[in-house]
Write a protein that holds these residues in place. Sequence first.
Motif, mmCIF file in Angstrom:
data_model
loop_
_atom_site.group_PDB
_atom_site.id
_atom_site.type_symbol
_atom_site.label_atom_id
_atom_site.label_comp_id
_atom_site.label_asym_id
_atom_site.label_seq_id
_atom_site.Cartn_x
_atom_site.Cartn_y
_atom_site.Cartn_z
ATOM 1 N N GLY A 1 80.428 -65.394 0.009
ATOM 2 C CA GLY A 1 80.132 -66.675 -0.603
ATOM 3 C C GLY A 1 80.963 -67.005 -1.830
ATOM 4 O O GLY A 1 80.617 -67.930 -2.580
ATOM 5 N N VAL A 2 82.057 -66.293 -2.033
ATOM 6 C CA VAL A 2 82.917 -66.535 -3.190
ATOM 7 C C VAL A 2 83.754 -67.791 -2.937
ATOM 8 O O VAL A 2 84.192 -68.047 -1.818
ATOM 9 C CB VAL A 2 83.829 -65.314 -3.449
ATOM 10 C CG1 VAL A 2 84.835 -65.590 -4.548
ATOM 11 C CG2 VAL A 2 82.977 -64.085 -3.794
ATOM 12 N N ASP A 3 83.988 -68.565 -3.980
ATOM 13 C CA ASP A 3 84.829 -69.757 -3.904
ATOM 14 C C ASP A 3 86.285 -69.321 -3.779
ATOM 15 O O ASP A 3 86.909 -68.890 -4.749
ATOM 16 C CB ASP A 3 84.626 -70.610 -5.160
ATOM 17 C CG ASP A 3 85.490 -71.863 -5.181
ATOM 18 O OD1 ASP A 3 86.075 -72.239 -4.138
ATOM 19 O OD2 ASP A 3 85.580 -72.471 -6.270
ATOM 20 N N VAL A 4 86.834 -69.408 -2.561
ATOM 21 C CA VAL A 4 88.228 -69.054 -2.300
ATOM 22 C C VAL A 4 89.058 -70.326 -2.440
ATOM 23 O O VAL A 4 88.800 -71.326 -1.762
ATOM 24 C CB VAL A 4 88.398 -68.429 -0.896
ATOM 25 C CG1 VAL A 4 89.855 -68.189 -0.575
ATOM 26 C CG2 VAL A 4 87.600 -67.135 -0.797
ATOM 27 N N ILE A 5 90.062 -70.297 -3.308
ATOM 28 C CA ILE A 5 90.870 -71.484 -3.583
ATOM 29 C C ILE A 5 91.902 -71.717 -2.480
ATOM 30 O O ILE A 5 92.107 -72.841 -2.049
ATOM 31 C CB ILE A 5 91.546 -71.365 -4.966
ATOM 32 C CG1 ILE A 5 90.456 -71.302 -6.058
ATOM 33 C CG2 ILE A 5 92.496 -72.536 -5.215
ATOM 34 C CD1 ILE A 5 90.965 -70.965 -7.433
ATOM 35 N N PHE A 6 92.570 -70.652 -2.031
ATOM 36 C CA PHE A 6 93.564 -70.766 -0.963
ATOM 37 C C PHE A 6 93.107 -69.929 0.227
ATOM 38 O O PHE A 6 93.082 -68.708 0.161
ATOM 39 C CB PHE A 6 94.941 -70.271 -1.412
ATOM 40 C CG PHE A 6 95.499 -70.986 -2.610
ATOM 41 C CD1 PHE A 6 95.615 -72.368 -2.629
ATOM 42 C CD2 PHE A 6 95.927 -70.283 -3.718
ATOM 43 C CE1 PHE A 6 96.138 -73.024 -3.733
ATOM 44 C CE2 PHE A 6 96.457 -70.928 -4.825
ATOM 45 C CZ PHE A 6 96.560 -72.301 -4.831
ATOM 46 N N ASP A 7 92.761 -70.590 1.340
ATOM 47 C CA ASP A 7 92.346 -69.875 2.549
ATOM 48 C C ASP A 7 93.513 -69.131 3.198
ATOM 49 O O ASP A 7 93.303 -68.162 3.918
ATOM 50 C CB ASP A 7 91.758 -70.846 3.576
ATOM 51 C CG ASP A 7 90.408 -71.389 3.140
ATOM 52 O OD1 ASP A 7 89.726 -70.729 2.341
ATOM 53 O OD2 ASP A 7 90.042 -72.487 3.604
ATOM 54 N N THR A 8 94.716 -69.616 2.981
ATOM 55 C CA THR A 8 95.919 -69.005 3.531
ATOM 56 C C THR A 8 96.770 -68.495 2.375
ATOM 57 O O THR A 8 97.025 -69.251 1.426
ATOM 58 C CB THR A 8 96.730 -70.048 4.347
ATOM 59 O OG1 THR A 8 95.883 -70.578 5.362
ATOM 60 C CG2 THR A 8 97.957 -69.424 4.968
ATOM 61 N N PRO A 9 97.211 -67.231 2.440
ATOM 62 C CA PRO A 9 98.035 -66.702 1.349
ATOM 63 C C PRO A 9 99.304 -67.521 1.135
ATOM 64 O O PRO A 9 99.857 -68.095 2.070
ATOM 65 C CB PRO A 9 98.393 -65.295 1.828
ATOM 66 C CG PRO A 9 97.360 -64.950 2.826
ATOM 67 C CD PRO A 9 96.972 -66.242 3.481
ATOM 68 N N LYS A 10 99.736 -67.557 -0.108
ATOM 69 C CA LYS A 10 100.947 -68.269 -0.491
ATOM 70 C C LYS A 10 101.992 -67.245 -0.941
ATOM 71 O O LYS A 10 101.642 -66.201 -1.489
ATOM 72 C CB LYS A 10 100.644 -69.251 -1.605
ATOM 73 C CG LYS A 10 99.565 -70.252 -1.206
ATOM 74 C CD LYS A 10 99.715 -71.518 -1.957
ATOM 75 C CE LYS A 10 98.732 -72.554 -1.498
ATOM 76 N NZ LYS A 10 99.110 -73.261 -0.328
ATOM 77 N N PRO A 11 103.275 -67.552 -0.724
ATOM 78 C CA PRO A 11 104.314 -66.617 -1.176
ATOM 79 C C PRO A 11 104.484 -66.679 -2.692
ATOM 80 O O PRO A 11 104.284 -67.726 -3.319
ATOM 81 C CB PRO A 11 105.568 -67.113 -0.454
ATOM 82 C CG PRO A 11 105.306 -68.554 -0.178
ATOM 83 C CD PRO A 11 103.816 -68.693 0.005
ATOM 84 N N CYS A 12 104.844 -65.539 -3.260
ATOM 85 C CA CYS A 12 105.213 -65.439 -4.662
ATOM 86 C C CYS A 12 106.347 -64.422 -4.739
ATOM 87 O O CYS A 12 106.560 -63.680 -3.767
ATOM 88 C CB CYS A 12 104.020 -65.047 -5.534
ATOM 89 S SG CYS A 12 103.288 -63.441 -5.190
ATOM 90 N N PRO A 13 107.086 -64.354 -5.831
ATOM 91 C CA PRO A 13 108.256 -63.467 -5.860
ATOM 92 C C PRO A 13 108.004 -62.019 -5.399
ATOM 93 O O PRO A 13 108.797 -61.498 -4.620
ATOM 94 C CB PRO A 13 108.718 -63.535 -7.310
ATOM 95 C CG PRO A 13 108.331 -64.927 -7.724
ATOM 96 C CD PRO A 13 106.997 -65.172 -7.032
#
Length: 120
Positions: A86-98
Amino acid sequence: MPNLCVLSINVSDMEQAKQFYCDVLGFEISKVYDDQIVSLKHEGMSLVLQKCDRPTNTEYPHEAQVIIGIETPDVNEAIANYKSKGVDVIFDTPKPCPPGLYSAIRDPFGNVIELLEFTE
């Protein structure tokens, strides 16, 4: 060079904070100083829950704020795990980072926690 020694997380409900940070994220309480300050077990920098008056309402990632980063071996698995709790997940799909991939969640008080999977 300054030496960082404490990361304080402001929370408006200490009981709810202890439940979230211990039961959901997996930290353990190191010391209860009083009803305003609780230290969590963590190697290196001290991690402290500190009582404040009200939750925050920042618009991540568009507003200035300090963000906690938690390393995870599999960000997709972490997202699924937190969503199931039940945690508020901001991005359902991972995003790339360096250094790899990331997502982000919010604690019950509006604080943002990034989930980081290092692939390099």
